[in-house]
Design an enzyme around this catalytic site. Structure first.
Site, short mmCIF file in Angstrom:
data_model
loop_
_atom_site.label_atom_id
_atom_site.label_comp_id
_atom_site.label_asym_id
_atom_site.label_seq_id
_atom_site.Cartn_x
_atom_site.Cartn_y
_atom_site.Cartn_z
N THR A 163 -40.56 36.88 112.24
CA THR A 163 -39.22 36.58 112.77
C THR A 163 -39.27 36.19 114.24
O THR A 163 -38.54 35.29 114.68
CB THR A 163 -38.30 37.80 112.59
OG1 THR A 163 -38.14 38.07 111.19
CG2 THR A 163 -36.94 37.57 113.23
N THR A 218 -41.99 41.89 111.07
CA THR A 218 -41.76 43.34 111.02
C THR A 218 -41.92 43.94 109.62
O THR A 218 -42.24 45.12 109.50
CB THR A 218 -40.35 43.68 111.52
OG1 THR A 218 -39.37 43.01 110.72
CG2 THR A 218 -40.19 43.28 112.98
#
Length: 329
Positions: free
Chosen positions: A12, A83
């Site tokens: 991300t 993540t």
């Protein structure tokens, strides 16, 4: 001035909007450029450009190889990573790169760096500071916390406080006083044996992580074994209890162990430990040969199992040992 290497893998933090959703597109140089001036001499190498859902054992090996290759040329290494699987990567790197001579710090973000209110810049700055300051080891830096990589779990999907250090305090926290280290961690580092780092990247991926629930059919464990599964971590109830009436999980565990398939019993509870000695439902599994995971995270338990099988180690002895701070014996 500390010399730091940034290894970019996507996630991300490096994503941009596309017709199919957020896709990793930004280079490591672009990430670095958005941070402004840093008090470090930084080199950047892009080694992957993947959403972390696509980070798999092949990528773990590549990341470990790159860290091992460059470790003696830098004072610290930062790995930017998505993540969703970062806790798995941090745990596996901890086992593959034991006794690493420098701090290696994984970080990412909940929002892409090119978004105005992103958490990416703060997390990257924290990771660089950790790579320049922490004792040698594998860490995860996120939301003003530096955590031992093998103790981390992603606990939130959107909140900036996405990761927690489970069953041990964070290595350090950032406050108005700066980076404040946990004194017990300092003591732990002083007691560690000073051995040479070796890259031990061979793993066995024929394993399973199973969450027990009321009504779980033990026949599924036999089916896993018949399909080539060579080790299982079972997230059991509470302290590690398993069903033995009607759907006899305990017998199935014993049968698999007799076939040479190690079974690790962990707890579904995020905090505290599994202890097979306390209740009958745990003691019966222990008598059948189940191995307790104690206070390990599931991410650490499954990666330790994969690594141990790949290294040809005795799994019972392995799980009775604390290698990198992953378990309290």
């Amino acid at each position: 001035m500390k010399k730091i290497l940034l290894l970019s893998t996507g996630g991300t933090i490096a994503s941009a909007v596309s017709e199919s959703g957020l896709v990793p597109k930004e280079s490591g140089e672009n990430l670095l450029a958005r941070l402004g001036t840093l008090p470090y001499d930084v080199d950047v190498k892009d080694i992957l450009q993947l959403d972390s859902s696509n980070i798999q054992p092949e990528e773990w090996k590549l990341i470990a190889q790159k860290i091992y290759q460059y470790r003696l040329k830098y004072d610290g290494i930062v790995v930017s990573h998505g993540t969703d699987t970062m806790a798995y990567t941090a745990s596996m790197l901890s086992f593959m790169l034991q006794h690493i001579e420098i701090p290696v710090v994984l970080t990412g973000s909940q929002v892409p760096l090119n978004v105005v209110l992103s958490d990416a810049a703060d997390n990257l700055r924290l990771a660089f500071a950790a790579a320049a300051t922490c004792p040698s080891g594998i860490y995860l830096a996120f939301n003003r916390k530096i955590m031992l990589g093998c103790r981390t779990v992603k606990v939130r999907t959107t909140n900036f406080d996405a990761f927690e250090s489970v069953n041990v305090p964070p290595v350090a926290k950032v406050t108005s006083d700066g980076m404040v280290f946990d004194p017990e961690f300092r003591e732990f580092c002083q007691k560690r044996p000073q051995l040479a780092c070796r890259l031990e990247a061979e793993i066995n991926t024929h394993v399973a992580l199973v969450k027990l629930f009321p009504g779980f059919d033990p026949k599924l464990l036999y089916a896993m074994a018949d399909s080539g599964c060579e080790g299982i971590v079972i997230e059991a109830y509470g302290l590690g209890g398993m069903t033995f009436t009607r759907r006899n999980m305990v017998k199935a565990v014993g049968d698999l162990i007799k076939r040479g398939i190690p079974v690790i019993a962990s707890s579904q509870c995020l905090y505290e430990r599994s202890d097979l000695t306390k209740y009958e439902v745990g003691r019966l599994a222990l008598l059948e040969g189940a191995i307790t995971a104690r206070d390990m995270t599931s991410e650490s338990a499954i990666t330790k199992l994969m690594w141990g099988l790949g290294q040809g180690l005795d799994i019972s002895d392995l799980f009775a040992s604390n290698l990198v701070g992953e378990v309290t014996i």
